[in-house]
Write an enzyme that holds these catalytic residues in place. Structure first.
Site, short mmCIF file in Angstrom:
data_model
loop_
_atom_site.label_atom_id
_atom_site.label_comp_id
_atom_site.label_asym_id
_atom_site.label_seq_id
_atom_site.Cartn_x
_atom_site.Cartn_y
_atom_site.Cartn_z
N GLY A 12 -41.07 -12.30 26.45
CA GLY A 12 -40.96 -12.70 24.90
C GLY A 12 -41.68 -13.85 24.82
N SER A 13 -43.16 -13.42 23.87
CA SER A 13 -44.18 -14.39 23.74
C SER A 13 -44.08 -14.55 22.38
CB SER A 13 -45.61 -13.91 24.59
OG SER A 13 -45.13 -13.39 25.77
N GLY A 14 -43.10 -14.87 21.73
CA GLY A 14 -42.91 -15.18 20.24
C GLY A 14 -43.31 -16.71 19.80
N GLY A 15 -42.52 -17.24 18.85
CA GLY A 15 -42.50 -18.47 18.41
C GLY A 15 -42.12 -19.64 19.51
N ILE A 16 -41.19 -19.34 20.07
CA ILE A 16 -40.85 -20.07 21.45
C ILE A 16 -41.47 -19.78 22.65
CG2 ILE A 16 -38.99 -20.76 22.77
CD1 ILE A 16 -38.56 -21.78 20.00
N LYS A 119 -30.25 -15.32 24.69
CA LYS A 119 -28.66 -15.36 25.14
C LYS A 119 -27.78 -14.63 25.06
CE LYS A 119 -29.66 -18.93 21.68
NZ LYS A 119 -30.24 -18.86 20.17
N GLU A 204 -32.64 -17.90 14.15
CA GLU A 204 -32.97 -16.72 15.11
C GLU A 204 -33.81 -15.72 14.19
OE1 GLU A 204 -31.55 -15.93 18.32
OE2 GLU A 204 -31.38 -18.24 17.62
N LYS A 219 -23.38 -19.21 22.78
CA LYS A 219 -23.78 -20.59 23.39
C LYS A 219 -22.50 -21.00 24.06
CE LYS A 219 -27.60 -21.75 20.55
NZ LYS A 219 -27.94 -22.28 19.15
N1 LIG Z 1 -36.32 -20.85 17.74
C1 LIG Z 1 -35.32 -21.77 18.21
O1 LIG Z 1 -35.51 -22.95 18.05
C2 LIG Z 1 -34.67 -21.26 19.78
C3 LIG Z 1 -34.77 -19.77 20.00
N2 LIG Z 1 -34.13 -19.61 21.19
C4 LIG Z 1 -34.18 -18.11 21.55
O2 LIG Z 1 -35.40 -17.76 21.53
C5 LIG Z 1 -35.70 -16.49 21.68
C6 LIG Z 1 -37.00 -16.11 20.94
O3 LIG Z 1 -36.92 -16.76 19.55
P1 LIG Z 1 -38.28 -16.98 18.73
O4 LIG Z 1 -39.33 -17.23 19.49
O5 LIG Z 1 -37.79 -17.78 17.76
O6 LIG Z 1 -38.35 -15.40 18.05
P2 LIG Z 1 -39.59 -14.43 17.87
O7 LIG Z 1 -39.29 -13.36 16.98
O8 LIG Z 1 -40.58 -15.29 17.40
O9 LIG Z 1 -40.06 -13.85 19.35
C7 LIG Z 1 -39.56 -13.07 19.95
C8 LIG Z 1 -40.58 -12.33 21.10
O10 LIG Z 1 -39.76 -11.21 21.96
C9 LIG Z 1 -40.63 -9.99 22.07
N3 LIG Z 1 -39.86 -9.09 22.17
C10 LIG Z 1 -39.09 -8.21 21.41
N4 LIG Z 1 -38.63 -7.27 22.19
C11 LIG Z 1 -39.08 -7.36 23.48
C12 LIG Z 1 -38.88 -6.69 24.75
N5 LIG Z 1 -38.35 -5.47 24.61
N6 LIG Z 1 -39.44 -7.01 25.82
C13 LIG Z 1 -40.42 -8.35 25.77
N7 LIG Z 1 -40.53 -8.80 24.73
C14 LIG Z 1 -40.06 -8.54 23.50
C15 LIG Z 1 -41.45 -10.09 20.74
O11 LIG Z 1 -42.49 -9.58 20.94
P3 LIG Z 1 -43.30 -8.84 19.68
O12 LIG Z 1 -43.87 -9.78 18.93
O13 LIG Z 1 -44.29 -7.97 20.63
O14 LIG Z 1 -42.42 -7.85 19.30
C16 LIG Z 1 -41.85 -11.68 20.42
O15 LIG Z 1 -42.74 -11.93 21.24
C17 LIG Z 1 -34.34 -15.93 20.85
O16 LIG Z 1 -33.68 -15.31 21.76
C18 LIG Z 1 -33.78 -16.93 20.46
O17 LIG Z 1 -32.10 -17.05 20.19
C19 LIG Z 1 -33.27 -20.43 21.82
C20 LIG Z 1 -33.08 -21.63 21.69
C21 LIG Z 1 -33.65 -22.25 20.24
N1 LIG Z 2 -31.02 -20.09 15.96
C1 LIG Z 2 -30.64 -21.27 16.80
C2 LIG Z 2 -31.88 -21.51 17.84
C3 LIG Z 2 -31.53 -22.10 19.16
O1 LIG Z 2 -30.83 -21.62 19.70
C4 LIG Z 2 -29.96 -22.53 16.31
O2 LIG Z 2 -30.23 -22.40 14.90
O3 LIG Z 2 -29.52 -23.48 16.63
#
Ligand SMILES: NC(=O)C1=CN([C@@H]2O[C@H](COP(=O)(O)OP(=O)(O)OC[C@H]3O[C@@H](n4cnc5c(N)ncnc54)[C@H](OP(=O)(O)O)[C@@H]3O)[C@@H](O)[C@H]2O)C=CC1
Ligand SMILES: N[C@@H](CC=O)C(=O)O
Length: 335
Positions: A12-16, A119, A204, A219
């Protein structure tokens, strides 16, 4: 000094996840000096592609997404990366457990440690997964999956170790706190407030999970499971949705000067803990009323210790990364 190599793979290499990767690499000198560890990011993956580098990936390689290998995800990615630790920051799915479930099922029986930011896997399958971890001495840390910068699990597990906790009430979802604050105090529309939470990177990937109480319920399950040893059935938690809040209710809160929040409540009963998620309004003098925006809040009652209130740990991407880095520090100290 010979450094011990610790290989980390990021799923998972998105925003977080992206921020975590950059922050981890920036701390490598600290990990060497403080823990005698040569921490290498040996792989990163998203939903469609991944990158593996046994000697460690540099920031430039991580950021060059065009060079990632298509299809290098899931178990194939993990097998090639051969990590000691996975950090899972993928999406949640409250029907299936999400991709994090398969990642944990692959890693934990192999003695690989996990730091969970997503989660749903723990929320749905926590008891079984922790059983796998315990059988192979894998460690599971989940600050990101519980309430990130609000140290709920650590507070209960360490500061109140052994305590008989009778009640927990907590605003754990920054998005719903932010949205309810904006509609009540600023008079924003629900849609505008949600859009703002999305643009701040706190919602989310699917904000319905915040608004309908799933995020808070998840949570709560993770906190109760990891800190109190009680894995509650996620689907059995009654929850109120922010989407059901009426204009009349908002007007009444504004008139009374009250602060609304979606909170998770855990209460100890004769047969174990009962949990629910509900929208509550707090009078001005209540400590939760000082939690503005996406700030979180936690009240705990424990026999012998008494009552505590913690306010802080606002949901922001930076705060989530800080919580993941805290888990890394704890894990390195344990290894
Ligand atoms: N935003 C926040 O403040 C917080 C977020 N979180 C948790 O962090 C997680 C990520 O959030 P966020 O970064 O905002 O979301 P994003 O949508 O920015 O990133 C999600 C990432 O997951 C990847 N992904 C999707 N499917 C798969 C898979 N099958 N295998 C591997 N990677 C996969 C996506 O890849 P691709 O881009 O290639 O589709 C993307 O890189 C969530 O579970 C969220 O609940 C927890 C605490 C706080
Ligand atoms: N969507 C969640 C992100 C962290 O878990 C929040 O709003 O707190």
């Amino acid at each position: 000094m010979t450094l011990r190599v610790v290989r980390v793979a990021l799923t998972g290499s998105g925003g977080i996840g992206s921020r975590v990767a950059v922050a981890l690499l920036a701390r490598r000198v600290r990990y060497a000096e403080r823990f005698g560890v040569d921490l290498r990011l040996v792989g990163a993956a998203g939903s469609r592609a991944g990158i593996v580098g046994s000697g460690g990936i540099a920031v430039g390689e991580f950021e060059d997404r065009a060079s990632w290998a298509l299809g290098l995800t899931g178990a194939a990615f993990l097998a090639e990366a051969a990590p000691d630790v996975i950090i899972d920051a993928g999406p949640n799915d409250y029907e299936t457990g999400g991709p994090g479930l398969a990642h944990l099922e692959w890693a934990l029986p192999r003695g690989i440690h996990a730091i969970m930011v997503s989660k749903s896997a723990l929320a749905l399958h926590g008891a079984r997964l922790l059983g796998l971890a315990s059988a192979s001495s894998s460690r599971v840390h989940a600050s990101g999956a519980s309430s990130a910068a609000l140290p709920a699990v650590d507070f209960l597990r360490h500061n109140l170790a052994g305590a008989s906790v009778t009640r927990v009430e907590a605003a754990l979802t920054g998005t719903t706190s932010f949205v309810l604050d904006a509609v009540t105090r600023q008079g924003s529309s629900l849609d505008a407030a949600v859009a703002e939470a999305i643009s701040r990177g706190i919602a989310e990937p699917d904000p319905t999970f915040d608004l309908d109480g799933s995020d808070t319920a998840a949570k709560l399950v993770v906190i109760a499971g990891l800190a109190l040893g009680e894995w509650l059935p996620f689907r059995g938690i009654t929850r109120e949705s922010v989407l059901e809040v009426t204009g009349a209710r908002v007007a009444a809160w504004r008139e009374a000067g009250e602060k609304p929040a979606l909170v998770g409540v855990l209460e100890r009963t004769a047969t174990g803990y009962e949990a629910r998620v509900e929208v509550r309004a707090y009078p001005r003098e209540h400590p939760f009323a000082s939690a503005t925006g996406s700030t979180k809040a936690l009240m705990v009652s424990a026999e012998g210790f008494g009552d505590y209130t913690l306010v802080g740990g606002a949901s922001t991407p930076e705060a989530t990364v800080a919580a993941v880095l805290k888990d890394v520090e704890h894990l390195l100290a344990e290894l």
